[in-house]
Design an enzyme around this catalytic site. Structure first.
Site, PDB file in Angstrom:
ATOM      1  N   LYS A 156     -94.346  45.101  -9.584  1.00 15.13           N
ATOM      2  CA  LYS A 156     -93.768  44.392  -8.608  1.00 15.13           C
ATOM      3  C   LYS A 156     -92.536  45.323  -8.302  1.00 15.13           C
ATOM      4  O   LYS A 156     -92.480  45.996  -8.880  1.00 15.13           O
ATOM      5  CB  LYS A 156     -92.747  43.242  -9.376  1.00 15.13           C
TER       6      LYS A 156
ATOM      7  N   SER B 255     -90.939  34.252  -7.477  1.00 10.06           N
ATOM      8  CA  SER B 255     -90.917  35.418  -6.616  1.00 10.06           C
ATOM      9  C   SER B 255     -91.996  36.467  -6.643  1.00 10.06           C
ATOM     10  O   SER B 255     -92.396  37.290  -5.792  1.00 10.06           O
ATOM     11  CB  SER B 255     -89.412  36.075  -6.593  1.00 10.06           C
TER      12      SER B 255
ATOM     13  N   SER C 218     -89.722  33.072 -12.020  1.00 11.13           N
ATOM     14  CA  SER C 218     -90.577  34.180 -11.139  1.00 11.13           C
ATOM     15  C   SER C 218     -91.813  34.644 -11.582  1.00 11.13           C
ATOM     16  O   SER C 218     -92.646  35.196 -10.827  1.00 11.13           O
ATOM     17  CB  SER C 218     -89.768  35.091 -10.461  1.00 11.13           C
TER      18      SER C 218
END
Lengths: 452, 381
Positions: free
Chosen positions: A64, A139, A163
């Protein structure tokens, strides 16, 4: 046979039996990326295969984009950091690197991880591989989409309010939100320091436990990382759930859309069939969790984002996206003299009550089972302009973050052909038990059939 | 009408720890090339985290114990949020409530000064201004600072200066700071207001004065500010609550910031650092260490000055005056205490006191310290 390279376990076994080389494995993942990522759009940065240094046992991974990677662009999905190249690796990146994982790229996310759909990325929105008109959840949108689409066997992610679990449930993947402090936060661009949990998304529970075996543990560079000994998260994974008591919290069943409710009820039946004893429980302060979270989170964000002052990172504070600006303003307000007691302090008191709820309930049950999201993945554009609607998608995930307890999201079937997840929540440092339960559930249901 | 000054001091003391407050960078920053002692943490790079320096915490607590403070068993760090180019995170890690040390006191010849608290915080970087640009050096970023805050019960420039000098001596005695004013190891700020003589209540305003780099400036600033405020009050005017800076060249204080421009620092507990807890055993160990330090370095300053005065006042006779016998004992003491001996040879005069004490102990206080001193000196030089 390269098309079957889906899981880390398969890759590792193939290497042992010398069925294929690491270069062949990487090439097959790159083929999938080149074919479909132009549509899915999960990567912000892709490294080229030729530039990678591989050995016989190298395994592909993508991070990420809020994980600091030395020498590789790290934006956290934000335009403010569009040119930022960190001079150091996050501890987790370092650990995975030392264990044979080779970074193939950086994955899209909501800017600074603020969001539940991935659409707050300052660059582009990632699409759900199961339905291109829908979000993969956020997210960690890029992480979930990339694993679901078969671009990587594992992607790291962060779970501050859901997330990891939310996108995992929206993409038929497995996501762990470890206990707060179980995995080092050093080098992860902070959102909410007191709830940021560092985890990952995989295809299977086994793969997920395998990766936590590498990332978990005390880090002298993170004062909030726990000194408690780590477990071997794979050792009990086959033990099944017979005899375990699983609590079903009634507060998590309110406001579920019809399909989600049916799906969860059938999951409960599976748990019973596997020998778990189910009991209804109550976590009475759950309804306050989302409010407390959306005060504490912006408060910490307003401080954590202060370093992006335009002096050292190129762009000015004008270029924060609207969600970051909204949170900075809310947080600045709730920490201000005269408001602190009514907002921040009160939210912290509510948080203490949420923690007590979990402590009390874990005296009675081994694990909690609950839906991850009250609804199915929204369509792109459906909630992004309605912050309250967006925040409400977090209602079932946020309590675990406030309490710090671990939670594992596992595929639980489909509603309208869209993936739905179930989360198992445990007491602090009970990841081993969560994997045991998650694995038994997964092996029984096999909802995760190779996708397409 | 006569007025009395009400003065409070804030003293920043740079601790001489091996590494910085929250990272492993060297703390020995004096005259090092700009930005040569930096890392992701003290540069505030995204994702870098602070880990508190135990040595710094201990040094503040030692200082606190020596100043009769209460050590809080539970303490924590807090973030002070404000923007400044040399503050790389956009907040300073400091302490707000539950400082490491609270409620201490130190005797001066003008009376006791009450100490409100001593807390621990990180220093900022340094801004250097050229004609058309600002240069930033982050070597100083993250250097540990003890901030000592007194109650506003200092009444004169002379008392303020004496207090600061004693703090400097104590910091050196304890080895917690090099306490070199010229290197900025000690930095002073004061707040001052006036009240009518005989009144007990605090005035309804206070003026803070920054940029005080020496004891001389301190004295001058108090004198100037007392006069300025007195003139205003005598003329029936109000003194504005504000922050002023001492200008040594102009020999005056200059307004820097009015009250309504004060920052709201939005303090909140630092979530990157768990709360600190200190148990009885740890505090006991600190107290023991303090008594050892003070014994080795010869008592703490208040006791030391007290003892000196006793020696001059009383006429004391010594029965043990055989020079040969004393030389023999001194040689023994020298052989038994190699560390203080080498300290003395390195120029630490305090070590001499320790050696004298050892000889005095052997003679049960019956030797003449002056004679012992001369013998030690002759044998060591």
């Amino acid at each position: 046979m390269l098309n079957n390279f889906i899981t880390l376990k398969q890759i590792l076994e193939g290497y042992k039996k010398k069925e294929f080389t690491s270069r062949e494995v990487f090439a097959s993942f790159y083929d999938k990326i080149n074919e479909r990522d132009p549509i899915i759009k999960s990567f912000i940065t892709k490294l080229s295969l030729e530039d990678l240094t591989l050995n016989d046992f190298s395994m592909p991974i993508a991070y990420k984009d809020n994980f600091s990677t030395k020498g590789i662009l790290t934006t956290a999905g934000s335009g403010i950091l569009k040119d930022y190249i960190p001079p150091f690796n996050a501890t987790v990146v370092e650990k995975l690197r030392n264990s044979g994982f080779v970074c193939i790229g950086k994955l899209n996310c909501d800017a600074f991880a603020h969001g539940t759909t991935g659409e707050n990325s300052d660059f582009f929105a990632t699409k759900n591989p199961y339905s291109l008109e829908r979000t993969p959840g956020g997210s960690s949108s890029g992480s979930a989409a990339a694993v679901a689409a078969g671009f990587v066997p594992v992607a790291t992610a962060t779970d501050t309010g859901g997330s990891i679990r939310l996108p995992a449930s929206f993409t038929n993947t497995v996501g762990i939100k470890p206990t707060y402090g179980r995995v080092s936060r050093y080098g992860i661009i902070a959102m909410t320091s007191s709830t940021d949990s560092i985890g990952h998304i995989t295809k299977t529970v086994w793969d997920n436990a395998f990766v936590l075996n590498i990332t978990a543990g005390h880090d002298p560079k993170d004062a909030t990382s726990s000194c408690d000994k780590t477990a071997d998260y794979l050792s009990d994974i086959e033990m099944g759930m017979a005899g375990l008591t699983i609590g079903i919290p009634k507060e998590y069943l309110k406001g579920l859309s019809g399909g989600i409710k049916d799906c969860f009820n059938s999951s409960i039946k599976t748990l019973e069939k596997l020998g778990a004893k189910l009991v209804g429980v109550s976590l009475p302060h759950t309804e306050y969790a989302i409010n407390a979270y959306y005060i504490i989170t912006p408060s910490e964000i307003s401080s954590n984002l202060a370093r992006f002052d335009g002096i050292r990172f190129g762009t000015t504070r004008e270029s924060f996206g609207s969600e970051a600006k909204r949170r900075i303003m809310l947080g600045t307000y709730s920490l201000a003299a005269g408001y602190y007691d009514d907002y921040y302090l009160k939210a912290q008191k509510a948080r203490t009550l949420v923690i007590k709820d979990f402590k009390r309930v874990f005296e009675k049950v081994d694990v909690l089972a609950a839906p991850v999201s009250p609804g199915i993945p929204p369509k792109l554009g459906e909630v992004v302009n309605d912050p309250i609607k967006m925040y409400m998608m977090d209602t079932l995930t946020v309590p675990a973050n406030l309490a710090g307890v671990p939670a594992l999201s596992v595929p639980a079937g489909f509603v309208n052909k869209l993936p739905v997840g179930i989360q198992f929540i445990g007491k602090n440092f009970s990841e081993k038990l969560l994997y045991r339960v998650g694995h038994a559930f997964e092996q029984e249901t096999k909802y995760r059939s190779p996708k397409r | 009408m006569l007025y009395e000054s009400v003065i409070g001091l804030e003293i920043h003391i740079q601790l001489n720890t091996k590494s910085k407050m929250f990272c492993s960078c060297s703390n020995d920053i004096w005259k090092k090339p700009p930005n040569s002692l930096v890392c992701p943490t003290c540069l505030g790079l995204p994702g870098a985290l602070p880990v508190p320096n135990k040595e710094a915490i201990k040094k503040v607590q030692l200082l606190g114990l020596a100043l009769n403070c209460t050590l809080n068993k539970n303490s924590h760090f807090a973030r002070k949020n404000y923007f400044y180019p040399d503050l790389p995170k956009g907040y300073q890690i400091t302490q707000f409530s539950d400082a490491l040390c609270e409620k201490g006191r130190l005797e001066t010849s003008f009376g006791e000064v009450a100490i409100r608290r001593i807390h621990l915080e990180e220093d900022t970087g340094k801004s250097m201004y050229t004609k058309d640009e600002t240069l930033l050096d982050f070597n100083k970023s993250g250097v540990p600072l003890a901030e000592l805050v007194t109650e506003p019960n200092i009444t004169s420039a002379a008392q303020a200066v004496e207090f600061c000098k004693k703090i400097r001596e104590l910091a050196r005695l304890l080895g917690v700071s090099n306490a070199d004013m010229e290197k900025g190891n000690i930095r002073l700020e004061l707040n001052i207001s006036l009240r009518k003589e005989g009144e007990k209540a605090l005035p309804n305003y206070r003026v803070e004065i920054k940029n005080i780099n020496s004891f001389k400036f301190l004295k001058n600033a108090v004198a100037y500010e007392t006069k300025r405020q007195e003139e205003l009050l005598k003329a029936g005017k109000e003194v504005l609550q504000e922050t002023r800076g001492w200008s040594e060249s102009g020999k005056k204080t200059v307004s820097q910031r009015k009250k309504e421009m004060e920052n709201d620092y939005r303090y909140f507990p630092e979530p990157d650092i768990p709360p600190l807890e200190f148990d009885e055993k740890y505090v006991g160990m600190l107290k023991q260490e303090l008594s050892q330090v003070l014994f080795y370095k010869d008592k703490n300053i208040s006791e030391a000055s007290f003892e000196k005065s006793k020696i001059t006042k009383e006429k004391i006779t010594y029965s043990m005056n055989d020079e040969n016998e004393l030389s023999k004992l001194v040689k023994e003491v020298i052989a038994e205490n190699p560390a203080p001996v080498s300290d003395y040879r390195m120029g630490k005069e305090n070590a001499l006191q320790f050696l004298i004490g050892c000889v005095m102990k052997k003679t049960k206080g019956q030797s003449n310290p002056k004679m012992v001193l001369d013998i030690i000196k002759s044998l060591l030089e």
